[in-house]
Design a protein around this motif. Sequence first.
Motif, PDB file in Angstrom:
ATOM      1  N   VAL A  34       0.874  -1.161   0.000  1.00 66.16           N
ATOM      2  CA  VAL A  34       0.000   0.000   0.000  1.00 66.16           C
ATOM      3  C   VAL A  34       0.916   1.216   0.000  1.00 66.16           C
ATOM      4  O   VAL A  34       1.800   1.319   0.833  1.00 66.16           O
ATOM      5  CB  VAL A  34      -0.906   0.023   1.257  1.00 66.16           C
ATOM      6  CG1 VAL A  34      -1.731   1.285   1.293  1.00 66.16           C
ATOM      7  CG2 VAL A  34      -1.795  -1.202   1.297  1.00 66.16           C
ATOM      8  N   GLU A  35       0.714   2.080  -0.963  1.00 71.85           N
ATOM      9  CA  GLU A  35       1.496   3.303  -0.979  1.00 71.85           C
ATOM     10  C   GLU A  35       1.269   3.998   0.355  1.00 71.85           C
ATOM     11  O   GLU A  35       0.158   4.041   0.865  1.00 71.85           O
ATOM     12  CB  GLU A  35       1.047   4.213  -2.121  1.00 71.85           C
ATOM     13  CG  GLU A  35       1.397   3.697  -3.484  1.00 71.85           C
ATOM     14  CD  GLU A  35       2.884   3.699  -3.760  1.00 71.85           C
ATOM     15  OE1 GLU A  35       3.598   4.594  -3.279  1.00 71.85           O
ATOM     16  OE2 GLU A  35       3.327   2.782  -4.464  1.00 71.85           O
ATOM     17  N   ALA A  36       2.321   4.517   0.940  1.00 74.90           N
ATOM     18  CA  ALA A  36       2.217   5.214   2.210  1.00 74.90           C
ATOM     19  C   ALA A  36       1.355   6.454   2.025  1.00 74.90           C
ATOM     20  O   ALA A  36       1.744   7.384   1.331  1.00 74.90           O
ATOM     21  CB  ALA A  36       3.593   5.575   2.726  1.00 74.90           C
ATOM     22  N   LEU A  37       0.170   6.420   2.589  1.00 74.98           N
ATOM     23  CA  LEU A  37      -0.708   7.570   2.533  1.00 74.98           C
ATOM     24  C   LEU A  37      -0.336   8.469   3.704  1.00 74.98           C
ATOM     25  O   LEU A  37      -0.300   8.019   4.844  1.00 74.98           O
ATOM     26  CB  LEU A  37      -2.168   7.127   2.641  1.00 74.98           C
ATOM     27  CG  LEU A  37      -2.653   6.210   1.526  1.00 74.98           C
ATOM     28  CD1 LEU A  37      -4.040   5.686   1.834  1.00 74.98           C
ATOM     29  CD2 LEU A  37      -2.637   6.935   0.209  1.00 74.98           C
ATOM     30  N   PRO A  38      -0.042   9.716   3.449  1.00 72.47           N
ATOM     31  CA  PRO A  38       0.436  10.577   4.527  1.00 72.47           C
ATOM     32  C   PRO A  38      -0.638  10.820   5.577  1.00 72.47           C
ATOM     33  O   PRO A  38      -1.825  10.863   5.274  1.00 72.47           O
ATOM     34  CB  PRO A  38       0.805  11.874   3.808  1.00 72.47           C
ATOM     35  CG  PRO A  38      -0.008  11.863   2.561  1.00 72.47           C
ATOM     36  CD  PRO A  38      -0.167  10.422   2.183  1.00 72.47           C
ATOM     37  N   SER A  39      -0.208  10.954   6.821  1.00 77.71           N
ATOM     38  CA  SER A  39      -1.100  11.307   7.909  1.00 77.71           C
ATOM     39  C   SER A  39      -0.480  12.455   8.666  1.00 77.71           C
ATOM     40  O   SER A  39       0.649  12.354   9.148  1.00 77.71           O
ATOM     41  CB  SER A  39      -1.331  10.124   8.851  1.00 77.71           C
ATOM     42  OG  SER A  39      -2.138  10.540   9.937  1.00 77.71           O
ATOM     43  N   ALA A 165      -1.230 -10.421   8.223  1.00 80.02           N
ATOM     44  CA  ALA A 165       0.004 -10.901   8.855  1.00 80.02           C
ATOM     45  C   ALA A 165       1.214 -10.177   8.274  1.00 80.02           C
ATOM     46  O   ALA A 165       2.135  -9.800   9.007  1.00 80.02           O
ATOM     47  CB  ALA A 165       0.134 -12.411   8.674  1.00 80.02           C
ATOM     48  N   ARG A 166       1.198  -9.943   6.972  1.00 81.93           N
ATOM     49  CA  ARG A 166       2.338  -9.273   6.336  1.00 81.93           C
ATOM     50  C   ARG A 166       2.424  -7.797   6.714  1.00 81.93           C
ATOM     51  O   ARG A 166       3.494  -7.284   7.018  1.00 81.93           O
ATOM     52  CB  ARG A 166       2.261  -9.427   4.822  1.00 81.93           C
ATOM     53  CG  ARG A 166       2.502 -10.886   4.411  1.00 81.93           C
ATOM     54  CD  ARG A 166       2.295 -11.095   2.957  1.00 81.93           C
ATOM     55  NE  ARG A 166       3.433 -10.528   2.232  1.00 81.93           N
ATOM     56  CZ  ARG A 166       3.464 -10.419   0.924  1.00 81.93           C
ATOM     57  NH1 ARG A 166       2.442 -10.831   0.209  1.00 81.93           N
ATOM     58  NH2 ARG A 166       4.514  -9.902   0.324  1.00 81.93           N
ATOM     59  N   SER A 167       1.287  -7.092   6.695  1.00 82.89           N
ATOM     60  CA  SER A 167       1.328  -5.670   7.066  1.00 82.89           C
ATOM     61  C   SER A 167       1.620  -5.516   8.555  1.00 82.89           C
ATOM     62  O   SER A 167       2.272  -4.564   8.963  1.00 82.89           O
ATOM     63  CB  SER A 167       0.031  -4.952   6.684  1.00 82.89           C
ATOM     64  OG  SER A 167      -1.054  -5.362   7.481  1.00 82.89           O
ATOM     65  N   PHE A 168       1.166  -6.479   9.363  1.00 88.01           N
ATOM     66  CA  PHE A 168       1.472  -6.452  10.791  1.00 88.01           C
ATOM     67  C   PHE A 168       2.979  -6.591  11.003  1.00 88.01           C
ATOM     68  O   PHE A 168       3.577  -5.842  11.776  1.00 88.01           O
ATOM     69  CB  PHE A 168       0.732  -7.583  11.519  1.00 88.01           C
ATOM     70  CG  PHE A 168       1.031  -7.634  12.987  1.00 88.01           C
ATOM     71  CD1 PHE A 168       0.349  -6.819  13.875  1.00 88.01           C
ATOM     72  CD2 PHE A 168       2.006  -8.484  13.486  1.00 88.01           C
ATOM     73  CE1 PHE A 168       0.626  -6.849  15.228  1.00 88.01           C
ATOM     74  CE2 PHE A 168       2.299  -8.520  14.828  1.00 88.01           C
ATOM     75  CZ  PHE A 168       1.602  -7.705  15.704  1.00 88.01           C
ATOM     76  N   ALA A 169       3.586  -7.532  10.310  1.00 89.53           N
ATOM     77  CA  ALA A 169       5.027  -7.752  10.453  1.00 89.53           C
ATOM     78  C   ALA A 169       5.822  -6.538   9.984  1.00 89.53           C
ATOM     79  O   ALA A 169       6.877  -6.224  10.539  1.00 89.53           O
ATOM     80  CB  ALA A 169       5.446  -8.992   9.667  1.00 89.53           C
ATOM     81  N   ARG A 170       5.301  -5.835   9.003  1.00 91.11           N
ATOM     82  CA  ARG A 170       6.007  -4.684   8.437  1.00 91.11           C
ATOM     83  C   ARG A 170       5.824  -3.420   9.274  1.00 91.11           C
ATOM     84  O   ARG A 170       6.763  -2.643   9.440  1.00 91.11           O
ATOM     85  CB  ARG A 170       5.503  -4.451   7.012  1.00 91.11           C
ATOM     86  CG  ARG A 170       6.186  -3.329   6.265  1.00 91.11           C
ATOM     87  CD  ARG A 170       5.580  -3.105   4.875  1.00 91.11           C
ATOM     88  NE  ARG A 170       4.182  -2.730   4.986  1.00 91.11           N
ATOM     89  CZ  ARG A 170       3.185  -3.353   4.350  1.00 91.11           C
ATOM     90  NH1 ARG A 170       3.429  -4.379   3.557  1.00 91.11           N
ATOM     91  NH2 ARG A 170       1.947  -2.960   4.489  1.00 91.11           N
TER      92      ARG A 170
END
Length: 187
Positions: A34-39, A165-170
């Motif tokens: 997922v492209e890093a959406l700015p916050s 699981a992948r986004s959690f690990a990242r």
Amino acid sequence: MRPLMFVPFAVIALLLGAVFLPKLMANKADPDAVEALPSTFIGRPAPGLELAALGAEPELTREMLDGAGLKLVNFWASWCAPCRVEHPNLVALAQAGVPVYGINYKDDPEKAADFLAELGNPYAAIGADTQGRNGFGWGVYGVPETYLIDGEGKILLRVAGPVTARSFARDLGPALEAAGISVSLGE
């Protein structure tokens, strides 16, 4: 002579394809990319909440986000397919002792209750954002979105998209680990 006038357009199209096609294909190869959406909220206090109750569930208030260590705030909806995908991971996080608070986003309350009855309720408290005003105030692009909040009520991390699981690990796992909370999600 007329076919020659299309040559410059063909050359431009080929050059643009050579530049952008590899980027598009890279995102297709990794569905969790997922492209890093700015916050603009990272490091700032979590915005206010004006939520409606969702059935008989404990009602989420802004005060619940202050104090008592790390917690997650998850924007979700019953109509959201990625929300269904991430839900078992939210249940696992809640069972591991991570407080998870839910904000049901632009949803039918009855369908939201059915969703939780079917899949389980990981939320310590929950509220309904029926018009999407709270989501707008938090900078939500779309559901699901999950925010990691510290003990002072500040936003530490935003996960745009499902917690897999992948986004959690990242993303989320290392942030929890840095705070001394060890949780793992299976692949």
